[in-house]
Design an enzyme around this catalytic site. Structure first.
Site, mmCIF file in Angstrom:
data_model
loop_
_atom_site.group_PDB
_atom_site.id
_atom_site.type_symbol
_atom_site.label_atom_id
_atom_site.label_comp_id
_atom_site.label_asym_id
_atom_site.label_seq_id
_atom_site.Cartn_x
_atom_site.Cartn_y
_atom_site.Cartn_z
ATOM 1 C CD GLU A 256 18.855 60.397 11.887
ATOM 2 O OE1 GLU A 256 20.072 60.614 12.070
ATOM 3 O OE2 GLU A 256 18.421 59.767 10.917
ATOM 4 C CD GLU B 111 16.626 61.520 7.427
ATOM 5 O OE1 GLU B 111 17.658 60.864 7.181
ATOM 6 O OE2 GLU B 111 16.597 62.508 8.181
HETATM 7 O O1 AHR Z 1 19.816 62.213 4.922
HETATM 8 C C1 AHR Z 1 21.115 62.325 5.405
HETATM 9 C C2 AHR Z 1 21.180 62.281 6.927
HETATM 10 O O2 AHR Z 1 20.803 61.010 7.358
HETATM 11 C C3 AHR Z 1 20.249 63.212 7.652
HETATM 12 O O3 AHR Z 1 20.786 64.476 7.837
HETATM 13 C C4 AHR Z 1 20.080 62.525 8.977
HETATM 14 O O4 AHR Z 1 18.834 62.792 9.554
HETATM 15 C C5 AHR Z 1 20.293 61.066 8.673
HETATM 16 O O5 AHR Z 1 21.187 60.481 9.541
#
Ligand code: AHR
Length: 494
Positions: free
Chosen positions: A168, A287
């Site tokens: 990110e 994610e």
């Molecule tokens: O999964 C939790 C967080 O969410 C991770 O560290 C990040 O990549 C995202 O913003």
């Protein structure tokens, strides 16, 4: 609904059922690793957790972050434990003891029958530290970093094939956040050196941190333009929430997810066209989940492994997770990797008590069903069904469905979510060219309050078995209860 072999979307890459462990909260410490726990093995790994990870059949686990990786020195987590430093983790405001690191994670992967998707720090560090880690992990020996691994007690290389180029990097909350051009250049050089170190690896370029990111679209286009030739996948991240309690809009979020996937694919293919490239870049949805229940839970700053992001999932979350899995399968021709974020305690399907037991959250079940039965190829059913309008979306189909065909075992599985709060749906499936296939099991989750949860004392939200769907010629009919997650398995009669 009609199903036919010609409705094939694509082969399902088993990495679609990957997950994620970050050094965050109690994911590692008190989650997968807890020396002294009655269930801990000789390495301090909780065997009760390993059993559940195996039950989920997770082929790959992303590690060690997430936001954490953007400030991580991987060298802190290898070698003699007594000499590993404690560090302040600026991502989550906690202290990282480093008693668990890369080699411990790889050992855990081997025991949990899974593989590693390793992320490198491109926040506070650069191409050199990233390529050193590839050498440490994957080079057989005879160089400084690979010999260090051997000196640490691991004579065989770990051969990690999948690598994330940071995390990110567009987010202002990210340590070392960058512009798309800064990131594109760094990721390109890092990936190049990492692949020069080990030509067999694949790398994932960070896309936007979500579809809501202000630079979404432009970020992907600019960074891909620079790094296209040296990377293999672009990442997507998306979490959904139902803070307003509007369940009908919440369950419709897959429309937005579809749009998100489609947009990123358009950008990838635009850059491909612009470059007149023969190479196609695929997606890593690394994610995804529901995340909001644990908002505003206080924690002690700089403490070690405090409970963080410990969402306790409602039944309605299991319905959305099921629908999100269907959405991923719908794009399996281009999404090759997807990580349910995360795996244990932190926004996770598996929940432990430090020093105590473990339970399966509501979302455990749809994930386990799809990961077990969603193998082979995905088929896009032709489906006519009533639709609804809600606050955030219009024309939302009440039924979301996909089928998978495993030709090796002659098994066909239909997954379906009925989003109607009060109507049972009659699902009639015309099994066009599936002569001889008959239903062998019909499992569903339904009949629970939207906010029903599981816990240590009681876990009421579980799947149950239904009478088999009926067959009339080639037409199978099943009843999908209101607010339900459904799995219908068929097998070819011999
Ligand atoms: O999964 C939790 C967080 O969410 C991770 O560290 C990040 O990549 C995202 O913003």
């Amino acid at each position: 609904m009609t199903l036919a072999r010609e409705l094939k979307i694509g082969e399902i890459d088993q990495r679609l059922y990957a997950s994620f462990i970050e050094h965050l909260g109690r994911a590692v410490y008190g989650g997968i690793f807890e020396p002294g726990h009655p269930c801990a093995d000789e390495d301090g790994f909780r065997t009760d957790v390993i059993e559940l990870v195996k039950e989920l059949k997770v082929p790959v686990v992303r590690y060690p972050g997430g936001n954490f990786v953007s400030g991580y020195n991987w060298e802190d987590g290898v070698g003699p434990i007594e000499s590993r430093p404690k560090r302040l983790d600026l991502a989550w405001g906690t202290t990282e003891p480093n008693t668990f690191g890369t080699n411990e994670f790889m050992k855990w992967c081997r025991k949990a029958d899974t593989d590693c998707m390793m992320a490198v720090n491109l926040g506070t560090r650069g191409a050199e530290e990233a390529r050193n880690l590839v050498e440490y992990m994957n080079h057989p020996g005879g160089s400084a970093w690979s010999d260090l691994r051997i000196a640490h007690g691991f004579s065989n290389p770990w051969n990690v094939k999948l690598w994330c180029l940071g995390n990110e990097m567009d987010g202002r909350w990210q340590m070392g956040a960058k512009t798309a051009v800064e990131y594109g250049r760094l990721a390109n050089e890092a990936s190049k050196l990492m692949k020069w170190t080990d030509g067999s690896i694949e790398t994932v370029l960070c896309g936007s941190s979500s579809r809501n990111s202000p630079t979404f679209g432009e970020w992907e286009a600019q960074s891909l333009d620079i790094a296209y030739d040296n990377i293999d996948y672009v990442s997507l991240h998306q979490y959904y929430e139902n803070r307003s309690g509007d369940t009908m809009s919440f369950l419709a979020k897959t429309l937005e997810m579809d749009e998100f996937i489609h947009s990123v694919l358009c950008v990838c293919d635009y850059i491909k066209a612009k470059k007149r490239s023969k190479k196609t870049v695929h997606l890593s949805f690394d994610e995804w989940n529901v995340w909001y229940h644990s908002d505003h839970v206080p924690y002690e700053r700089w403490s070690m492994a405090p409970p963080r992001l410990e969402d306790i999932y409602y039944f309605e979350d299991a319905l959305l997770v099921g629908a999100m899995l269907i959405t991923l399968l719908r794009h399996c021709d281009r999404i090759k990797i997807a990580c349910l974020a995360q795996l244990v305690n932190v926004i996770a399907p598996i929940f432990t008590e430090t020093g105590g037991g473990v339970f399966k959250q509501t979302i455990f079940y749809p994930f386990a069903h799809v990961s077990h039965f969603g193998r082979g190829v995905a088929l896009q059913p032709i489906l006519e069904c009533p639709r609804y309008d809600c606050k955030e979306f219009t024309d939302v189909p009440y039924i979301e469905s996909i089928a998978t065909l495993d030709e090796e075992t002659d098994s066909l599985t239909v997954f379906a979510v009925n989003k109607s709060p009060d109507e049972t749906a009659q699902l009639s499936v015309n099994l066009l060219d599936f002569t001889g296939y008959t239903p062998t099991a019909f499992t569903s989750m339904d009949g629970y309050a939207k906010d029903a949860v599981n816990g240590f004392d009681a876990s009421p939200v579980v799947p149950h078995t239904n009478p088999l769907p009926t067959m009339d010629g080639s037409v199978m009919t099943a009843l999908l209860k209101p607010f339900s997650w459904n799995v219908i398995q068929l097998k070819k009669k011999i």
